[in-house]
Motif scaffolding. Sequence first.
Motif, PDB file in Angstrom:
ATOM      1  N   ALA A  74       0.810  -1.225   0.000  1.00  0.00           N
ATOM      2  CA  ALA A  74       0.000   0.000   0.000  1.00  0.00           C
ATOM      3  C   ALA A  74       0.840   1.269   0.000  1.00  0.00           C
ATOM      4  N   VAL A  75       1.893   1.296   0.807  1.00  0.00           N
ATOM      5  CA  VAL A  75       2.678   2.522   0.983  1.00  0.00           C
ATOM      6  C   VAL A  75       3.273   3.056  -0.323  1.00  0.00           C
ATOM      7  N   SER A 145      10.045   7.425  -1.840  1.00  0.00           N
ATOM      8  CA  SER A 145      10.769   6.701  -2.898  1.00  0.00           C
ATOM      9  C   SER A 145      11.453   5.463  -2.337  1.00  0.00           C
ATOM     10  N   GLY A 146      11.729   5.473  -1.029  1.00  0.00           N
ATOM     11  CA  GLY A 146      12.353   4.314  -0.390  1.00  0.00           C
ATOM     12  C   GLY A 146      11.459   3.100  -0.357  1.00  0.00           C
ATOM     13  N   TYR A 147      10.151   3.314  -0.565  1.00  0.00           N
ATOM     14  CA  TYR A 147       9.213   2.187  -0.608  1.00  0.00           C
ATOM     15  C   TYR A 147       8.956   1.718  -2.038  1.00  0.00           C
ATOM     16  N   ARG A 153      13.992  -0.865   4.106  1.00  0.00           N
ATOM     17  CA  ARG A 153      12.652  -0.983   4.679  1.00  0.00           C
ATOM     18  C   ARG A 153      12.052  -2.353   4.377  1.00  0.00           C
ATOM     19  N   HIS A 154      12.352  -2.877   3.177  1.00  0.00           N
ATOM     20  CA  HIS A 154      11.819  -4.185   2.812  1.00  0.00           C
ATOM     21  C   HIS A 154      12.569  -5.308   3.519  1.00  0.00           C
ATOM     22  N   LEU A 155      13.837  -5.071   3.815  1.00  0.00           N
ATOM     23  CA  LEU A 155      14.600  -6.042   4.596  1.00  0.00           C
ATOM     24  C   LEU A 155      14.040  -6.129   6.017  1.00  0.00           C
ATOM     25  N   PHE A 156      13.817  -4.966   6.632  1.00  0.00           N
ATOM     26  CA  PHE A 156      13.306  -4.944   7.998  1.00  0.00           C
ATOM     27  C   PHE A 156      11.914  -5.581   8.090  1.00  0.00           C
ATOM     28  N   ALA A 157      11.160  -5.504   7.003  1.00  0.00           N
ATOM     29  CA  ALA A 157       9.802  -6.051   7.010  1.00  0.00           C
ATOM     30  C   ALA A 157       9.777  -7.574   7.083  1.00  0.00           C
ATOM     31  N   ARG A 176       3.404 -11.674   7.148  1.00  0.00           N
ATOM     32  CA  ARG A 176       3.337 -10.235   7.400  1.00  0.00           C
ATOM     33  C   ARG A 176       3.694  -9.937   8.849  1.00  0.00           C
ATOM     34  N   PRO A 177       4.960  -9.983   9.168  1.00  0.00           N
ATOM     35  CA  PRO A 177       5.351  -9.613  10.527  1.00  0.00           C
ATOM     36  C   PRO A 177       4.931  -8.166  10.809  1.00  0.00           C
ATOM     37  N   ASP A 178       4.538  -7.917  12.044  1.00  0.00           N
ATOM     38  CA  ASP A 178       4.005  -6.597  12.399  1.00  0.00           C
ATOM     39  C   ASP A 178       5.148  -5.599  12.581  1.00  0.00           C
ATOM     40  N   THR A 179       5.719  -5.172  11.449  1.00  0.00           N
ATOM     41  CA  THR A 179       6.866  -4.254  11.499  1.00  0.00           C
ATOM     42  C   THR A 179       6.433  -2.800  11.589  1.00  0.00           C
ATOM     43  N   PHE A 180       5.156  -2.515  11.330  1.00  0.00           N
ATOM     44  CA  PHE A 180       4.657  -1.150  11.417  1.00  0.00           C
ATOM     45  C   PHE A 180       3.797  -1.004  12.666  1.00  0.00           C
ATOM     46  N   THR A 181       4.025   0.048  13.404  1.00  0.00           N
ATOM     47  CA  THR A 181       3.203   0.323  14.575  1.00  0.00           C
ATOM     48  C   THR A 181       1.873   0.915  14.128  1.00  0.00           C
ATOM     49  N   LEU A 182       0.930   0.978  15.055  1.00  0.00           N
ATOM     50  CA  LEU A 182      -0.352   1.602  14.727  1.00  0.00           C
ATOM     51  C   LEU A 182      -0.168   3.072  14.371  1.00  0.00           C
ATOM     52  N   MET A 183       0.804   3.716  15.009  1.00  0.00           N
ATOM     53  CA  MET A 183       1.100   5.107  14.689  1.00  0.00           C
ATOM     54  C   MET A 183       1.629   5.220  13.258  1.00  0.00           C
ATOM     55  N   ASP A 184       2.516   4.279  12.864  1.00  0.00           N
ATOM     56  CA  ASP A 184       3.024   4.256  11.488  1.00  0.00           C
ATOM     57  C   ASP A 184       1.869   4.122  10.502  1.00  0.00           C
ATOM     58  N   LYS A 185       0.990   3.181  10.788  1.00  0.00           N
ATOM     59  CA  LYS A 185      -0.124   2.903   9.876  1.00  0.00           C
ATOM     60  C   LYS A 185      -1.057   4.102   9.758  1.00  0.00           C
ATOM     61  N   THR A 186      -1.304   4.749  10.904  1.00  0.00           N
ATOM     62  CA  THR A 186      -2.149   5.952  10.887  1.00  0.00           C
ATOM     63  C   THR A 186      -1.505   7.043  10.045  1.00  0.00           C
ATOM     64  N   ASN A 187      -0.202   7.218  10.207  1.00  0.00           N
ATOM     65  CA  ASN A 187       0.520   8.246   9.447  1.00  0.00           C
ATOM     66  C   ASN A 187       0.503   7.945   7.952  1.00  0.00           C
ATOM     67  N   PHE A 188       0.610   6.686   7.589  1.00  0.00           N
ATOM     68  CA  PHE A 188       0.579   6.307   6.175  1.00  0.00           C
ATOM     69  C   PHE A 188      -0.770   6.680   5.551  1.00  0.00           C
TER      70      PHE A 188
END
Length: 229
Positions: A74-75, A145-147, A153-157, A176-188
């Motif tokens: 999505a990002v 552009s990093g996404y 970012r894809h390695l960490f995911a 789908r490991p939970d690499t994004f916090t709820l705050m990250d997801k809200t910001n996206f």
Amino acid sequence: MKGKTKDKLDKIQDLIDSLSKLENEFLLSSQRILNAGNRKLYTIDLLANAVNNRAIQLMKGFTLLIKDDNFISAVPLIRLQLDNGMRFFATTLVSDYNDLFMHFLDGKPLKNFKDAKGRSLTDIYLATKLNDYFPGTLELYKSSSGYIHLSERHLFATIVSTNKSEMSISQVVGGRPDTFTLMDKTNFVYTMYQISQLVLVVVEQWKHQKDKISKLLPENNLNDGRLSK
């Protein structure tokens, strides 16, 4: 803690609902543009409609992926939505927007076209110029552009755990490991909403410009990018 989590999830849902409502604004934008300037049709009308259509489809795709909790896919759509705004904004920088449209129609790279000051219309140049009107655009261009390209970012995911003492790393492929916090997801989701609004504002500027052009140019002028009277 559970109450805060619910609030964040509700915030994400509210933003998704706002994105869905914004789709209709792009449809109305195309109607306004086509009706502007005494309903005369210009080449940039076609480009504006293409941008509005792409914006709607990107928002729909983004929403579906978010609901599936697939943020890795999505990002990158945020960057594509920004691309809509940057490239349509290019029409305001050139000496002849009709020449730019024909260049675009021929499938030639936008970076090979120069603006009124002789600067190539590269993505970084467009992001820099757009940043003058919408501060933060340039930084968003760089970070999003990093996404798009394979990055750290894809390695960490894929990493679910590390053990420094054993010098081991556990990865998941296909999950789908939970690499994004709820705050990250809200910001996206918030960023996608904000960028979509930016695109709408940039496209709507053409409506106002079209009204001005139609009033200033004589009816027999066929070199103004008009397709029909």
